[in-house]
Scaffold this motif. Structure first.
Motif, PDB file in Angstrom:
ATOM      1  N   PRO A   2       0.819  -1.212   0.000  1.00  0.00           N
ATOM      2  CA  PRO A   2       0.000   0.000   0.000  1.00  0.00           C
ATOM      3  C   PRO A   2       0.853   1.263   0.000  1.00  0.00           C
ATOM      4  O   PRO A   2       1.944   1.287   0.555  1.00  0.00           O
ATOM      5  CB  PRO A   2      -0.796  -0.108   1.298  1.00  0.00           C
ATOM      6  CG  PRO A   2      -0.007  -1.012   2.163  1.00  0.00           C
ATOM      7  CD  PRO A   2       0.748  -1.927   1.260  1.00  0.00           C
ATOM      8  N   GLU A   3       0.352   2.274  -0.643  1.00  0.00           N
ATOM      9  CA  GLU A   3       0.975   3.591  -0.602  1.00  0.00           C
ATOM     10  C   GLU A   3       0.015   4.485   0.155  1.00  0.00           C
ATOM     11  O   GLU A   3      -1.174   4.537  -0.170  1.00  0.00           O
ATOM     12  CB  GLU A   3       1.217   4.136  -1.999  1.00  0.00           C
ATOM     13  CG  GLU A   3       2.223   3.342  -2.782  1.00  0.00           C
ATOM     14  CD  GLU A   3       2.460   3.914  -4.159  1.00  0.00           C
ATOM     15  OE1 GLU A   3       3.444   3.522  -4.776  1.00  0.00           O
ATOM     16  OE2 GLU A   3       1.660   4.747  -4.620  1.00  0.00           O
ATOM     17  N   LEU A   4       0.510   5.159   1.151  1.00  0.00           N
ATOM     18  CA  LEU A   4      -0.321   6.004   1.990  1.00  0.00           C
ATOM     19  C   LEU A   4       0.019   7.462   1.753  1.00  0.00           C
ATOM     20  O   LEU A   4       1.172   7.812   1.548  1.00  0.00           O
ATOM     21  CB  LEU A   4      -0.111   5.653   3.464  1.00  0.00           C
ATOM     22  CG  LEU A   4      -0.337   4.202   3.841  1.00  0.00           C
ATOM     23  CD1 LEU A   4       0.011   3.993   5.312  1.00  0.00           C
ATOM     24  CD2 LEU A   4      -1.752   3.784   3.565  1.00  0.00           C
ATOM     25  N   PRO A  25       2.293  -4.525   3.878  1.00  0.00           N
ATOM     26  CA  PRO A  25       0.936  -4.522   4.439  1.00  0.00           C
ATOM     27  C   PRO A  25       0.887  -4.614   5.961  1.00  0.00           C
ATOM     28  O   PRO A  25       0.070  -3.957   6.593  1.00  0.00           O
ATOM     29  CB  PRO A  25       0.284  -5.744   3.796  1.00  0.00           C
ATOM     30  CG  PRO A  25       1.020  -5.928   2.526  1.00  0.00           C
ATOM     31  CD  PRO A  25       2.435  -5.503   2.813  1.00  0.00           C
ATOM     32  N   ALA A  28       1.421  -1.123   7.628  1.00  0.00           N
ATOM     33  CA  ALA A  28       0.564  -0.013   7.203  1.00  0.00           C
ATOM     34  C   ALA A  28      -0.031   0.744   8.385  1.00  0.00           C
ATOM     35  O   ALA A  28      -0.109   1.972   8.369  1.00  0.00           O
ATOM     36  CB  ALA A  28      -0.543  -0.517   6.285  1.00  0.00           C
ATOM     37  N   SER A  32       0.618   4.657   9.076  1.00  0.00           N
ATOM     38  CA  SER A  32      -0.531   5.558   9.107  1.00  0.00           C
ATOM     39  C   SER A  32      -0.521   6.387  10.389  1.00  0.00           C
ATOM     40  O   SER A  32      -0.764   7.599  10.363  1.00  0.00           O
ATOM     41  CB  SER A  32      -1.822   4.738   9.004  1.00  0.00           C
ATOM     42  OG  SER A  32      -2.944   5.567   9.070  1.00  0.00           O
ATOM     43  N   ALA A  61      -5.236   5.549   1.291  1.00  0.00           N
ATOM     44  CA  ALA A  61      -4.421   4.660   0.464  1.00  0.00           C
ATOM     45  C   ALA A  61      -4.425   5.219  -0.942  1.00  0.00           C
ATOM     46  O   ALA A  61      -5.463   5.608  -1.467  1.00  0.00           O
ATOM     47  CB  ALA A  61      -4.989   3.259   0.487  1.00  0.00           C
TER      48      ALA A  61
END
Length: 62
Positions: A2-4, A25, A28, A32, A61
């Motif tokens: 994931p790219e946040l 993952p 994450a 975050s 995301a």
């Protein structure tokens, strides 16, 4: 992976230099939390004149 990205209270990317957090993952949630605390606090402080508050930021995301 994931790219946040951190989004400011007006819906714009809080970091304008293309900064995205790319994490595994399982990392994450920690990434975050870091965006909501460290990065949001710094950005809100820079824009305090406009009434920005770190609690008003959100992580999306990408």
């Amino acid at each position: 992976m994931p790219e946040l990205r951190l989004v400011d209270p007006n819906g714009y990317d809080a970091v304008t230099d293309g900064y995205l957090v790319v994490v595994a993952p399982e990392e994450a949630e920690a990434a975050s939390a870091r965006l909501r605390t460290e990065v949001a606090e710094r950005h809100a402080a820079e824009h305090a004149y406009a009434g920005y508050c770190p609690r008003d930021y959100r992580v999306q995301a990408a």
